[in-house]
Design an enzyme around this catalytic site. Structure first.
Site, mmCIF file in Angstrom:
data_model
loop_
_atom_site.group_PDB
_atom_site.id
_atom_site.type_symbol
_atom_site.label_atom_id
_atom_site.label_comp_id
_atom_site.label_asym_id
_atom_site.label_seq_id
_atom_site.Cartn_x
_atom_site.Cartn_y
_atom_site.Cartn_z
ATOM 1 N N SER A 1 -21.756 11.009 -32.145
ATOM 2 C CA SER A 1 -20.428 10.426 -32.356
ATOM 3 C C SER A 1 -20.532 8.947 -32.712
ATOM 4 O O SER A 1 -21.487 8.260 -32.352
ATOM 5 C CB SER A 1 -19.579 10.581 -31.098
ATOM 6 O OG SER A 1 -19.413 11.932 -30.772
HETATM 7 N N1 SAH Z 1 -21.737 14.084 -27.277
HETATM 8 C C1 SAH Z 1 -22.430 13.883 -28.534
HETATM 9 C C2 SAH Z 1 -21.672 14.461 -29.706
HETATM 10 C C3 SAH Z 1 -21.895 15.878 -29.813
HETATM 11 S S1 SAH Z 1 -21.224 16.650 -31.248
HETATM 12 C C4 SAH Z 1 -22.696 12.412 -28.743
HETATM 13 O O1 SAH Z 1 -22.753 11.679 -27.785
HETATM 14 O O2 SAH Z 1 -22.916 11.977 -29.845
HETATM 15 C C5 SAH Z 1 -20.471 18.052 -30.484
HETATM 16 C C6 SAH Z 1 -21.376 18.987 -29.742
HETATM 17 O O3 SAH Z 1 -20.555 20.040 -29.235
HETATM 18 C C7 SAH Z 1 -22.432 19.683 -30.618
HETATM 19 O O4 SAH Z 1 -23.703 19.450 -30.087
HETATM 20 C C8 SAH Z 1 -22.037 21.156 -30.565
HETATM 21 O O5 SAH Z 1 -23.143 22.043 -30.589
HETATM 22 C C9 SAH Z 1 -21.285 21.238 -29.251
HETATM 23 N N2 SAH Z 1 -20.364 22.376 -29.149
HETATM 24 C C10 SAH Z 1 -19.535 22.896 -30.092
HETATM 25 N N3 SAH Z 1 -18.841 23.933 -29.604
HETATM 26 C C11 SAH Z 1 -19.253 24.101 -28.321
HETATM 27 C C12 SAH Z 1 -18.900 25.024 -27.292
HETATM 28 N N4 SAH Z 1 -17.980 26.001 -27.461
HETATM 29 N N5 SAH Z 1 -19.514 24.894 -26.105
HETATM 30 C C13 SAH Z 1 -20.432 23.911 -25.869
HETATM 31 N N6 SAH Z 1 -20.787 23.007 -26.808
HETATM 32 C C14 SAH Z 1 -20.211 23.098 -28.025
#
Ligand code: SAH
Length: 221
Positions: A72
């Site tokens: 992010s």
């Molecule tokens: N927190 C991260 C951003 C992650 S992007 C940061 O600090 O940069 C969003 C994440 O959500 C991805 O890794 C994706 O695989 C996960 N995700 C998407 N749908 C999901 C679900 N239903 N359950 C768990 N994780 C999920």
């Protein structure tokens, strides 16, 4: 010397000046919490992305982390963390969408315990190791579907969701403690409203925090 903390990245991208510039940018965009700004300054974001992208790690932008996912944007991480911690009381935070663990690392030193759920096991494996190398130990991880939350340790004083859906999943509302706070992007693919939900005992109150664009919270994974 610990190889992750050691000199792999050029001095330019990790220098105090580079990080201070990012912090000043977030401050000028309205981030007020010194706790959050300090965390943004101290977490080495270049260690959460591919070496090829490390020189861009302190730009205020999302970057790819593989598997079609992103780390992010620092402003959004700061905004979400600030909204979660504002008046936060309690100990336990549920995080949905661990990804590369950047948000986790920003939050971990300022709360007692994080429970973090990620649907891509391969991503989670690398993230667990990365956070250990950064001496972060108060996080429990689980591969699984964030739509279901993590009932075992509920209720949570805070819930932070790093992927977008049209609605806040009921299961997450059920797992939010009275007095607790949930932050999540809510809306259609491409553009969502970052939303704060407060559990006011007798009802939930939603407030908008601004427009964002997140990857989707994949259903039923
Ligand atoms: N927190 C991260 C951003 C992650 S992007 C940061 O600090 O940069 C969003 C994440 O959500 C991805 O890794 C994706 O695989 C996960 N995700 C998407 N749908 C999901 C679900 N239903 N359950 C768990 N994780 C999920």
């Amino acid at each position: 010397m610990n190889s992750l903390r050691g000199g792999i990245a050029g001095i330019g991208m990790t220098s105090a000046r580079t990080r201070d510039r990012l912090v000043e940018r977030l401050r000028s965009h309205g981030i007020r919490s010194e706790i959050v700004l300090n965390q943004i300054r101290s977490v080495p974001r270049h260690l959460f992305v591919d070496e090829a992208l490390a020189s861009r790690a302190y730009e205020d932008t999302a970057l790819p982390i593989g598997h079609g996912q992103t780390i992010s944007q620092p402003y959004v991480v700061a905004k979400m963390t600030e909204a979660l911690l504002d008046g936060f009381e309690g100990e336990k935070v549920l995080e949905i969408g661990t990804g590369c663990g950047y948000q986790t690392a920003v939050l971990a030193p300022v709360v007692k315990k994080i429970y973090s759920v990620e649907r891509i096991p391969e991503l989670l494996r690398k993230t667990k190791q990365r956070l250990r190398e950064l001496d972060i130990y108060n996080v429990q991880f689980r591969p699984g579907d964030g739509w279901a939350g993590w009932p075992k340790y509920a209720p949570y004083d805070g819930i932070i969701v790093a992927a977008a859906a049209q609605v806040v999943p009921d299961k997450l509302l059920e797992q939010l403690a009275p007095g607790g706070r949930l932050v999540m992007p809510v809306g259609p693919p491409g553009y969502q409203q970052l939303t704060l939900v407060r559990h006011l005992h007798e009802r939930f109150e939603q407030s908008p925090l601004g427009g964002v664009s997140f990857v989707p919270l994949v259903p039923g994974s």
